[in-house]
Design a protein around this motif. Sequence first.
Motif, PDB file in Angstrom:
ATOM      1  N   VAL A 190      56.031  22.923  37.540  1.00 38.60           N
ATOM      2  CA  VAL A 190      56.128  24.374  37.699  1.00 38.60           C
ATOM      3  C   VAL A 190      56.071  24.758  39.169  1.00 38.60           C
ATOM      4  N   THR A 191      55.120  24.191  39.880  1.00 37.31           N
ATOM      5  CA  THR A 191      55.005  24.524  41.305  1.00 37.31           C
ATOM      6  C   THR A 191      56.221  24.053  42.084  1.00 37.31           C
ATOM      7  N   ASP A 192      56.764  22.876  41.741  1.00 33.07           N
ATOM      8  CA  ASP A 192      57.980  22.406  42.418  1.00 33.07           C
ATOM      9  C   ASP A 192      59.133  23.370  42.181  1.00 33.07           C
ATOM     10  N   LEU A 193      59.225  23.889  40.973  1.00 28.71           N
ATOM     11  CA  LEU A 193      60.290  24.836  40.661  1.00 28.71           C
ATOM     12  C   LEU A 193      60.125  26.110  41.492  1.00 28.71           C
ATOM     13  N   ILE A 194      58.896  26.562  41.656  1.00 26.96           N
ATOM     14  CA  ILE A 194      58.642  27.755  42.468  1.00 26.96           C
ATOM     15  C   ILE A 194      58.947  27.490  43.936  1.00 26.96           C
ATOM     16  N   LEU A 195      58.556  26.296  44.428  1.00 25.53           N
ATOM     17  CA  LEU A 195      58.783  25.967  45.838  1.00 25.53           C
ATOM     18  C   LEU A 195      60.267  25.891  46.168  1.00 25.53           C
ATOM     19  N   GLN A 196      61.088  25.498  45.166  1.00 28.71           N
ATOM     20  CA  GLN A 196      62.526  25.442  45.413  1.00 28.71           C
ATOM     21  C   GLN A 196      63.104  26.823  45.705  1.00 28.71           C
ATOM     22  N   ARG A 197      62.459  27.868  45.170  1.00 30.15           N
ATOM     23  CA  ARG A 197      62.944  29.226  45.390  1.00 30.15           C
ATOM     24  C   ARG A 197      62.201  29.940  46.520  1.00 30.15           C
ATOM     25  N   ALA A 198      61.255  29.242  47.163  1.00 32.32           N
ATOM     26  CA  ALA A 198      60.468  29.865  48.233  1.00 32.32           C
ATOM     27  C   ALA A 198      61.311  30.015  49.503  1.00 32.32           C
ATOM     28  N   PRO A 199      61.017  31.026  50.340  1.00 35.53           N
ATOM     29  CA  PRO A 199      61.781  31.224  51.595  1.00 35.53           C
ATOM     30  C   PRO A 199      61.552  30.073  52.572  1.00 35.53           C
ATOM     31  N   TRP A 202      52.465  25.384  53.844  1.00 38.99           N
ATOM     32  CA  TRP A 202      51.157  25.588  53.207  1.00 38.99           C
ATOM     33  C   TRP A 202      51.092  26.941  52.513  1.00 38.99           C
ATOM     34  N   ALA A 203      51.787  27.950  53.088  1.00 35.13           N
ATOM     35  CA  ALA A 203      51.778  29.278  52.469  1.00 35.13           C
ATOM     36  C   ALA A 203      52.549  29.274  51.159  1.00 35.13           C
ATOM     37  N   ASN A 204      53.721  28.619  51.175  1.00 38.05           N
ATOM     38  CA  ASN A 204      54.508  28.528  49.932  1.00 38.05           C
ATOM     39  C   ASN A 204      53.737  27.794  48.840  1.00 38.05           C
ATOM     40  N   THR A 205      53.036  26.716  49.250  1.00 38.84           N
ATOM     41  CA  THR A 205      52.252  25.956  48.264  1.00 38.84           C
ATOM     42  C   THR A 205      51.139  26.805  47.684  1.00 38.84           C
ATOM     43  N   MET A 206      50.478  27.564  48.507  1.00 35.86           N
ATOM     44  CA  MET A 206      49.392  28.424  48.042  1.00 35.86           C
ATOM     45  C   MET A 206      49.923  29.486  47.075  1.00 35.86           C
ATOM     46  N   VAL A 207      51.063  30.060  47.420  1.00 33.21           N
ATOM     47  CA  VAL A 207      51.664  31.068  46.540  1.00 33.21           C
ATOM     48  C   VAL A 207      52.095  30.444  45.219  1.00 33.21           C
ATOM     49  N   ALA A 208      52.685  29.247  45.298  1.00 33.80           N
ATOM     50  CA  ALA A 208      53.126  28.571  44.075  1.00 33.80           C
ATOM     51  C   ALA A 208      51.945  28.248  43.163  1.00 33.80           C
ATOM     52  N   ASP A 209      50.856  27.747  43.740  1.00 36.78           N
ATOM     53  CA  ASP A 209      49.669  27.461  42.934  1.00 36.78           C
ATOM     54  C   ASP A 209      49.122  28.734  42.293  1.00 36.78           C
TER      55      ASP A 209
END
Length: 420
Positions: A216-225, A231-238
């Motif tokens: 799930v987090t990998d899927l979110i990170l793929q759409r992150a800016p 580290w910010a994208n990872t925190m948001v994804a979590d």
Amino acid sequence: MTEVMSPVLPLSGDDEARRAALRRMRTLATSLLVVAAIVFALTHGHGGAWGYVNATAEAAMVGAIADWFAVTALFRHPMGVPIPHTALIPKKKDQLAASLQDFVSENFLREDVIRDRIAAAGPAERVGEWIAVPGRVHRIVDEGARVTSDLLGRVKEEDVQVVITEMIVPRMMQEPLSPAVGQLLSEILDEGAHTGLVDLGLDEMHGWLAAHPDRVTDLILQRAPEWAPRWANTMVADRLFREVLTWVEDIRDDPRHDARVALDHWLVELADDLQHDPDTMERAERLKQRLLTQPKAATTAVRLWDSFRRGLLEALGDRDGVLRRRIVEEIEGLGERLTSDPVLAAKVDGWAGDAAAYVVEHYGGEIATVISATVERWDGKETADRIELHVGRDLQFIRINGTVVGGLAGLVIHAISRLW
């Protein structure tokens, strides 16, 4: 074209006993006639008391001969002489069969009679008692499993495919399914039967999310800016994952959650649109057409059938398997309820009465024609012989009674003539 007559059934042991009894009664009746004739000859011309004996013997002979003629005329020509209105049964067997058919149809094959007889017989209780015999249910299940396995084994895969491709699929293509699907969905929603499926889906979804957080987090990170720090994208994804997991958990645990209410509302609208909205109905039919015209649709259906067939054959072949044990338990339980539950027994008896009444009402006339159709194929002489075999012994009493009554009548007439 000459009609070929069918012989009647061959004689059984009971028929041989009837023949012997008929022979004895016929001999007795004839013996009385012979005795009356001898007495008449010996007392002929004598006066006094012997005149009374002679008159009695004479009248007894007349009565015996008349009743012999009457009884014999039913089955054959007396002494082989073709006297009119004799040998009635061989000549009139077809008319007699038609009359018997009408009698049976009018007096026995009637709805009220059938219902009364079934109610008096109590078939439900009898079936329950029959099932309760030890070992009988197991024999029923064993035989049923064998027959079912044989039938399933004879069904060929190519025959199933022909049925699906040439009968089922064309029929489904012609019939609009969206109204039926909409009505079915509406009934499911009215009864709340879909909640179990929703609970199962939510439970599975929550379990999968909890077991695969990285996906799930990998899927979110793929759409992150890309401009944001890693580290910010990872925190948001979590954070998003935990919110989604909590949200699904809330929906799963709360039967009145807004998401569930929204889903139910959407399903209700969908059920109504499938039945009444032309656009939705058209889209549903197009979807049906696309699914049914897929090249692998029939192949998939055949494979599903084959899997079901093989699984059922395996289950039926296991004497100690769950399926056969379950069938035995259900039949035994049904038998026990039929004997102990008067309400259920009465309901089953009512169903049996309804079924029998339906058969009698719609096919009673055709059932009754079996009588006339069967008798019409019988040979006339053999038919008369068989009927005489069954009722001839009792008819000989007519001859005996005619001899006795005739003699008494002659005695009374002679006495009156002498006293006059």
